[in-house]
Motif scaffolding. Structure first.
Motif, PDB file in Angstrom:
ATOM      1  N   ALA A 385      50.294  31.142 -36.991  1.00  0.00           N
ATOM      2  CA  ALA A 385      50.236  32.339 -36.147  1.00  0.00           C
ATOM      3  C   ALA A 385      51.490  33.187 -36.310  1.00  0.00           C
ATOM      4  O   ALA A 385      51.426  34.422 -36.284  1.00  0.00           O
ATOM      5  N   ARG A 386      52.641  32.549 -36.486  1.00  0.00           N
ATOM      6  CA  ARG A 386      53.881  33.297 -36.728  1.00  0.00           C
ATOM      7  C   ARG A 386      53.839  34.037 -38.058  1.00  0.00           C
ATOM      8  O   ARG A 386      54.589  35.012 -38.256  1.00  0.00           O
ATOM      9  N   ASP A 387      52.971  33.577 -38.964  1.00  0.00           N
ATOM     10  CA  ASP A 387      52.877  34.172 -40.295  1.00  0.00           C
ATOM     11  C   ASP A 387      51.765  35.217 -40.384  1.00  0.00           C
ATOM     12  O   ASP A 387      51.517  35.758 -41.466  1.00  0.00           O
ATOM     13  N   GLU A 388      51.091  35.489 -39.281  1.00  0.00           N
ATOM     14  CA  GLU A 388      50.082  36.556 -39.291  1.00  0.00           C
ATOM     15  C   GLU A 388      50.727  37.884 -39.661  1.00  0.00           C
ATOM     16  O   GLU A 388      51.924  38.099 -39.405  1.00  0.00           O
ATOM     17  N   PRO A 389      49.972  38.814 -40.259  1.00  0.00           N
ATOM     18  CA  PRO A 389      50.548  40.118 -40.611  1.00  0.00           C
ATOM     19  C   PRO A 389      51.160  40.817 -39.394  1.00  0.00           C
ATOM     20  O   PRO A 389      50.503  41.044 -38.393  1.00  0.00           O
ATOM     21  N   GLY A 390      52.442  41.137 -39.506  1.00  0.00           N
ATOM     22  CA  GLY A 390      53.143  41.836 -38.436  1.00  0.00           C
ATOM     23  C   GLY A 390      53.744  40.945 -37.381  1.00  0.00           C
ATOM     24  O   GLY A 390      54.606  41.392 -36.613  1.00  0.00           O
ATOM     25  N   ALA A 391      53.341  39.657 -37.323  1.00  0.00           N
ATOM     26  CA  ALA A 391      53.817  38.779 -36.253  1.00  0.00           C
ATOM     27  C   ALA A 391      55.290  38.430 -36.425  1.00  0.00           C
ATOM     28  O   ALA A 391      56.045  38.410 -35.453  1.00  0.00           O
ATOM     29  N   ALA A 392      55.708  38.157 -37.660  1.00  0.00           N
ATOM     30  CA  ALA A 392      57.104  37.781 -37.877  1.00  0.00           C
ATOM     31  C   ALA A 392      58.047  38.903 -37.465  1.00  0.00           C
ATOM     32  O   ALA A 392      59.076  38.672 -36.821  1.00  0.00           O
ATOM     33  N   GLU A 393      57.670  40.146 -37.815  1.00  0.00           N
ATOM     34  CA  GLU A 393      58.518  41.276 -37.446  1.00  0.00           C
ATOM     35  C   GLU A 393      58.566  41.466 -35.938  1.00  0.00           C
ATOM     36  O   GLU A 393      59.623  41.751 -35.359  1.00  0.00           O
ATOM     37  N   ALA A 394      57.421  41.309 -35.279  1.00  0.00           N
ATOM     38  CA  ALA A 394      57.373  41.482 -33.830  1.00  0.00           C
ATOM     39  C   ALA A 394      58.188  40.415 -33.115  1.00  0.00           C
ATOM     40  O   ALA A 394      58.896  40.700 -32.147  1.00  0.00           O
ATOM     41  N   LEU A 395      58.106  39.171 -33.594  1.00  0.00           N
ATOM     42  CA  LEU A 395      58.867  38.101 -32.964  1.00  0.00           C
ATOM     43  C   LEU A 395      60.358  38.267 -33.217  1.00  0.00           C
ATOM     44  O   LEU A 395      61.187  37.957 -32.353  1.00  0.00           O
ATOM     45  N   ALA A 396      60.723  38.754 -34.407  1.00  0.00           N
ATOM     46  CA  ALA A 396      62.134  38.959 -34.712  1.00  0.00           C
ATOM     47  C   ALA A 396      62.738  40.077 -33.878  1.00  0.00           C
ATOM     48  O   ALA A 396      63.952  40.086 -33.631  1.00  0.00           O
ATOM     49  N   ALA A 397      61.894  41.028 -33.431  1.00  0.00           N
ATOM     50  CA  ALA A 397      62.387  42.162 -32.655  1.00  0.00           C
ATOM     51  C   ALA A 397      62.539  41.850 -31.181  1.00  0.00           C
ATOM     52  O   ALA A 397      63.011  42.700 -30.424  1.00  0.00           O
ATOM     53  N   ARG A 398      62.141  40.647 -30.752  1.00  0.00           N
ATOM     54  CA  ARG A 398      62.270  40.306 -29.338  1.00  0.00           C
ATOM     55  C   ARG A 398      63.734  40.205 -28.953  1.00  0.00           C
ATOM     56  O   ARG A 398      64.563  39.765 -29.741  1.00  0.00           O
ATOM     57  N   PRO A 399      64.072  40.562 -27.714  1.00  0.00           N
ATOM     58  CA  PRO A 399      65.434  40.312 -27.236  1.00  0.00           C
ATOM     59  C   PRO A 399      65.676  38.821 -27.105  1.00  0.00           C
ATOM     60  O   PRO A 399      64.748  38.034 -26.915  1.00  0.00           O
ATOM     61  N   GLY A 400      66.928  38.413 -27.193  1.00  0.00           N
ATOM     62  CA  GLY A 400      67.280  37.005 -27.100  1.00  0.00           C
ATOM     63  C   GLY A 400      67.008  36.437 -25.721  1.00  0.00           C
ATOM     64  O   GLY A 400      66.802  37.183 -24.749  1.00  0.00           O
ATOM     65  N   VAL A 401      67.012  35.114 -25.632  1.00  0.00           N
ATOM     66  CA  VAL A 401      66.730  34.447 -24.368  1.00  0.00           C
ATOM     67  C   VAL A 401      67.740  34.855 -23.299  1.00  0.00           C
ATOM     68  O   VAL A 401      67.378  35.151 -22.159  1.00  0.00           O
ATOM     69  N   VAL A 402      69.028  34.899 -23.661  1.00  0.00           N
ATOM     70  CA  VAL A 402      70.050  35.261 -22.687  1.00  0.00           C
ATOM     71  C   VAL A 402      69.848  36.693 -22.210  1.00  0.00           C
ATOM     72  O   VAL A 402      69.935  36.991 -21.015  1.00  0.00           O
TER      73      VAL A 402
END
Length: 435
Positions: A385-402
């Motif tokens: 699921a992390r490798d779906e088209p566009g998913a990696a970029e969207a997850l990388a753009a998330r703000p950090g946990v802190v």
């Protein structure tokens, strides 16, 4: 054409910039979050129900009401890091390990034939190692077979209209793995493996006419195995008829399972208030844990669990439809057939729609090997699921946990008065462009 905004979670928009009616449900990371959320919730529900259903017999057998629960929690603490680690790996890693992993799983299963096999009720499909360590190697075959079939069938996909390409090498190798399980007299797990193979082949595009032939052959094989086993015949005859049910009869579990479900009603008797777990219902914390869940949490609790399995199936189907790699599609199809099929079989047994087979409810029933390997399989699908088209970029753009945590409590990254923050804005900021 759709425009994807990774920073916004990848919500789909049409060519005019309007959001889809589905909103965030149409996001490129929907599969990822649904898989993670449903897996986590089912794991929590399972731990709670194992604690509740096993406490009485644990206290009676060991003097510790938490004995079985602590074992299950230990296995969860092993399985969760395994799932997280696998979820971070690239797809090429799973392709590379498919052959050696299946070979290792079959060798592991073979240990039951060299004096290390143990079990109960005629089923010797466990390996007992020195130091009191037990494991069920057939659980490792499930994931290994799903990955191996995906590698083989993805490579042969253009030729699957020809039966010889479907048969070789998929059928002999899968038959060898399933046969090793059957030699341990575990028909229930073997049937789950049959379903897994069928799911992988269906997603690969094997023609339906071949399924018809394979289905008849499989049904004939199961019938022969049932006829040759007095234990299995007794289970089926008890399921089909018999108005009286003694404590030694095969129908005893099903009868008390149905009583537990019936007494739960709509809202249940309350968590921890089961009566059947007081040594009335055998295997209350593993194969028949769904009956205890229905007794304590009622129809509402059972529907929630069914809904969570439905969400897992929804997310895996979404991965199959969205991912461009045939290997990912086929492997996910096999894992979907395994987890969803096993859940349906377990629930069908508990509610009396099938004879007692002896398969656990994934993520919910007690059992270390089953829990760890199911979490591992879901970790693999989460990696897909992390490798779906566009998913990696969207997850990388998330703000950090802190950063997210600070946002929740209303703490800015730079402690400044609101007036100062407002005066520092430039015309290019979001606030000034809204007019």
């Amino acid at each position: 054409m759709t425009a994807l905004d990774p920073a916004a979670g990848g919500a789909a928009e049409d060519r005019h910039g309007r959001r889809s009616v589905l909103g965030q449900w149409n996001s490129v990371v929907t599969s990822y979050y649904v898989l993670v959320g449903a897996t986590a919730l089912l794991l929590v529900v399972g731990l709670v129900m194992v604690l509740s259903s096993s406490s009485v017999e644990s206290l009676d057998e060991s003097g510790n009401a938490y004995a079985v629960f602590l074992d299950q929690a230990k296995f969860a603490l092993i399985g969760v890091p395994v799932a997280i680690g696998l979820a971070r790996l690239p797809v090429r890693f799973f392709k590379a390990i498919a052959w050696p992993v299946l070979g290792a799983a079959v060798v592991f299963q073979s240990l039951i034939f060299v004096g290390l096999g143990c079990g109960a009720g005629g089923n010797t499909n466990w390996v007992c190692l020195p130091g009191g360590i037990t494991a069920q190697p057939s659980e490792t075959i499930k994931l290994a077979l799903a990955l191996w079939l995906a590698v083989v069938l993805a490579r042969k996909q253009p030729y699957l209209e020809q039966w010889k390409h479907v048969f070789v090498p998929a059928v002999p190798v899968a038959g060898l793995a399933i046969g090793a399980v059957l030699l341990g007299h575990d028909l229930g797990t073997a049937m789950v493996l049959f379903v897994l193979v069928a799911g992988a082949m269906f997603v690969a595009g094997v023609p339906l006419r071949m399924f018809a032939v394979a289905g008849m052959l499989a049904a004939g094989a199961v019938a022969v195995l049932v006829v040759l086993s007095p234990n299995r015949i007794g289970r089926i005859t008890s399921w089909l008829g018999g108005d009286e049910c003694s404590t030694s009869a095969a129908c005893y579990q099903t009868l008390h399972g149905s009583w537990g479900l019936a007494s739960g009603g709509i809202g249940g008797l309350g968590l921890g208030q089961s009566r059947e777990k007081w040594s009335y219902l055998p295997a209350a914390h593993n194969d028949f844990i769904f009956a205890i869940l229905g007794e304590e949490l009622g129809l509402v609790g059972t529907l929630v669990v069914l809904g969570l399995f439905g969400l897992l199936a929804f997310a895996m189907i979404r991965v199959i439809r969205r991912h461009p790699d045939p290997f990912v599609k086929i492997a996910t199809g096999g894992i979907l057939a395994w987890i969803a099929g096993q859940a349906l079989v377990n629930i069908a047994v508990v509610i009396g729609l099938a004879p007692v087979i002896g398969v656990p409810l994934p993520l919910v029933s007690a059992g270390g090997s089953a829990l760890i390997m199911t979490l591992a399989a879901l970790g693999v699908v989460i990696a897909f699921a992390r490798d779906e088209p566009g998913a990696a970029e969207a997850l990388a753009a998330r703000p950090g946990v802190v950063r997210r945590s600070l946002a929740v409590v209303g703490v800015s990254r730079v402690a400044r008065p609101s007036s100062a923050r407002g005066s520092s804005r430039t015309p290019s900021t979001r606030g000034s462009t809204r007019g």
